[in-house]
Design a protein around this motif. Structure first.
Motif, mmCIF file in Angstrom:
data_model
loop_
_atom_site.group_PDB
_atom_site.id
_atom_site.type_symbol
_atom_site.label_atom_id
_atom_site.label_comp_id
_atom_site.label_asym_id
_atom_site.label_seq_id
_atom_site.Cartn_x
_atom_site.Cartn_y
_atom_site.Cartn_z
ATOM 1 N N GLN A 78 0.832 -1.205 0.000
ATOM 2 C CA GLN A 78 0.000 0.000 0.000
ATOM 3 C C GLN A 78 0.873 1.264 0.000
ATOM 4 O O GLN A 78 0.550 2.248 -0.647
ATOM 5 C CB GLN A 78 -0.955 0.004 1.200
ATOM 6 C CG GLN A 78 -1.982 -1.124 1.190
ATOM 7 C CD GLN A 78 -2.909 -1.104 -0.016
ATOM 8 O OE1 GLN A 78 -3.395 -0.057 -0.414
ATOM 9 N NE2 GLN A 78 -3.154 -2.263 -0.613
ATOM 10 N N ALA A 79 1.986 1.208 0.746
ATOM 11 C CA ALA A 79 2.886 2.371 0.824
ATOM 12 C C ALA A 79 3.522 2.670 -0.532
ATOM 13 O O ALA A 79 3.883 3.806 -0.821
ATOM 14 C CB ALA A 79 3.970 2.126 1.871
ATOM 15 N N ALA A 80 3.658 1.644 -1.378
ATOM 16 C CA ALA A 80 4.284 1.829 -2.693
ATOM 17 C C ALA A 80 3.331 2.485 -3.704
ATOM 18 O O ALA A 80 3.755 2.938 -4.757
ATOM 19 C CB ALA A 80 4.755 0.477 -3.231
ATOM 20 N N LEU A 81 2.044 2.527 -3.374
ATOM 21 C CA LEU A 81 1.076 3.133 -4.292
ATOM 22 C C LEU A 81 1.275 4.655 -4.354
ATOM 23 O O LEU A 81 1.746 5.241 -3.384
ATOM 24 C CB LEU A 81 -0.359 2.828 -3.815
ATOM 25 C CG LEU A 81 -0.792 1.356 -3.875
ATOM 26 C CD1 LEU A 81 -2.125 1.179 -3.156
ATOM 27 C CD2 LEU A 81 -0.881 0.862 -5.307
ATOM 28 N N PRO A 82 0.881 5.281 -5.460
ATOM 29 C CA PRO A 82 1.081 6.739 -5.583
ATOM 30 C C PRO A 82 0.001 7.542 -4.843
ATOM 31 O O PRO A 82 -0.220 8.704 -5.132
ATOM 32 C CB PRO A 82 1.000 6.968 -7.100
ATOM 33 C CG PRO A 82 0.114 5.867 -7.594
ATOM 34 C CD PRO A 82 0.353 4.684 -6.689
ATOM 35 N N LEU A 92 -8.426 0.500 -6.802
ATOM 36 C CA LEU A 92 -8.442 0.133 -8.223
ATOM 37 C C LEU A 92 -8.168 -1.363 -8.343
ATOM 38 O O LEU A 92 -7.309 -1.900 -7.633
ATOM 39 C CB LEU A 92 -7.393 0.944 -8.990
ATOM 40 C CG LEU A 92 -7.562 2.473 -8.923
ATOM 41 C CD1 LEU A 92 -6.422 3.172 -9.642
ATOM 42 C CD2 LEU A 92 -8.909 2.914 -9.489
ATOM 43 N N THR A 93 -8.895 -2.022 -9.241
ATOM 44 C CA THR A 93 -8.843 -3.487 -9.308
ATOM 45 C C THR A 93 -7.441 -4.043 -9.576
ATOM 46 O O THR A 93 -7.129 -5.147 -9.163
ATOM 47 C CB THR A 93 -9.791 -4.016 -10.403
ATOM 48 O OG1 THR A 93 -9.517 -3.310 -11.622
ATOM 49 C CG2 THR A 93 -11.244 -3.807 -10.013
ATOM 50 N N HIS A 94 -6.579 -3.270 -10.257
ATOM 51 C CA HIS A 94 -5.258 -3.807 -10.602
ATOM 52 C C HIS A 94 -4.218 -3.549 -9.505
ATOM 53 O O HIS A 94 -3.050 -3.885 -9.674
ATOM 54 C CB HIS A 94 -4.786 -3.261 -11.962
ATOM 55 C CG HIS A 94 -4.586 -1.779 -11.984
ATOM 56 N ND1 HIS A 94 -5.640 -0.887 -12.041
ATOM 57 C CD2 HIS A 94 -3.460 -1.024 -11.952
ATOM 58 C CE1 HIS A 94 -5.163 0.343 -12.051
ATOM 59 N NE2 HIS A 94 -3.839 0.299 -11.990
ATOM 60 N N HIS A 95 -4.622 -2.956 -8.387
ATOM 61 C CA HIS A 95 -3.678 -2.684 -7.305
ATOM 62 C C HIS A 95 -3.735 -3.767 -6.231
ATOM 63 O O HIS A 95 -4.708 -4.510 -6.144
ATOM 64 C CB HIS A 95 -3.957 -1.298 -6.712
ATOM 65 C CG HIS A 95 -3.469 -0.183 -7.592
ATOM 66 N ND1 HIS A 95 -3.874 1.118 -7.461
ATOM 67 C CD2 HIS A 95 -2.588 -0.191 -8.628
ATOM 68 C CE1 HIS A 95 -3.270 1.863 -8.379
ATOM 69 N NE2 HIS A 95 -2.498 1.096 -9.098
#
Length: 192
Positions: free
Chosen positions: A30-34, A119-122
């Motif tokens: 989760q932390a790697a998400l923008p 988002l479904t791809h995350h």
């Protein structure tokens, strides 16, 4: 063999270690998400950092029933894709805070369901491990709150292979009946 079957065979200490490792992995993903996101049963709040000094007119934010896109005009979106669940578009909003953060508020269509991701791809979260904030339980009326607390208790009991509150009540009632009728043989009794 499925993960659940493996999990059922673990000792409580091993389960705790695996849960901790899973939480750590999820936190890292989760932390790697923008963006950052939090949720309640009824809504999702997303924080998207943008370059300092960004103005509302520089942004391109699209909120649809099943899609979300946040970015700067003329550039690749910072986040874009299909939402994991439907939202109420008319109750969802976005604002720009301090010219450096886009705050997106999404109102869930199904307000009884935790989201695994935005988002479904995350990367997904394990929604069975979500602990609702106690403050939110306080907002519920007494009957609903008692029902939610019972469901949470029963869910935790099931995960630990222990009896649910209804099963505990039946066992208690049977125990009282046995004590009141010592002459009866309950050795073959089954509780269903």
């Amino acid at each position: 063999m499925s993960n659940n079957e493996d999990y059922d065979k673990l000792s409580p200490a091993e389960r705790e270690a695996r849960d901790k490792a899973d939480r750590a992995r999820e936190a890292a993903e989760q932390a790697a998400l923008p963006y950052k996101w939090t949720q309640q049963l009824g809504d999702v709040d997303i924080t998207v950092p943008v370059p300092k000094g960004t103005r509302g007119r520089d942004l391109n934010v699209v909120i649809q029933k099943k899609k979300l896109s946040v970015g700067l005009k003329g550039k690749e979106p910072i986040m874009a894709g299909e939402l994991c669940k439907d939202i109420k578009v008319e109750d969802s909003t976005w604002t720009l805070e301090d010219q450096e953060t886009v705050l997106v508020h999404l109102e869930k269509l199904n307000q009884q369901q935790w989201w695994e991701n935005v988002l479904t791809h995350h990367p997904k979260l394990d929604t069975t491990k979500i602990q609702p904030e106690n403050s939110k339980l306080g907002d519920l009326d007494g009957e609903t709150r008692a029902m939610v607390e019972k469901m949470m208790f029963d869910n935790q009991q099931k995960q630990m292979g222990k009896p649910t509150s209804d099963e505990l009540k039946k066992m208690e009632a049977l125990k009282k009946f046995q004590e009141a009728h010592p002459e009866l043989d309950f050795s073959q009794a089954k509780i269903s």
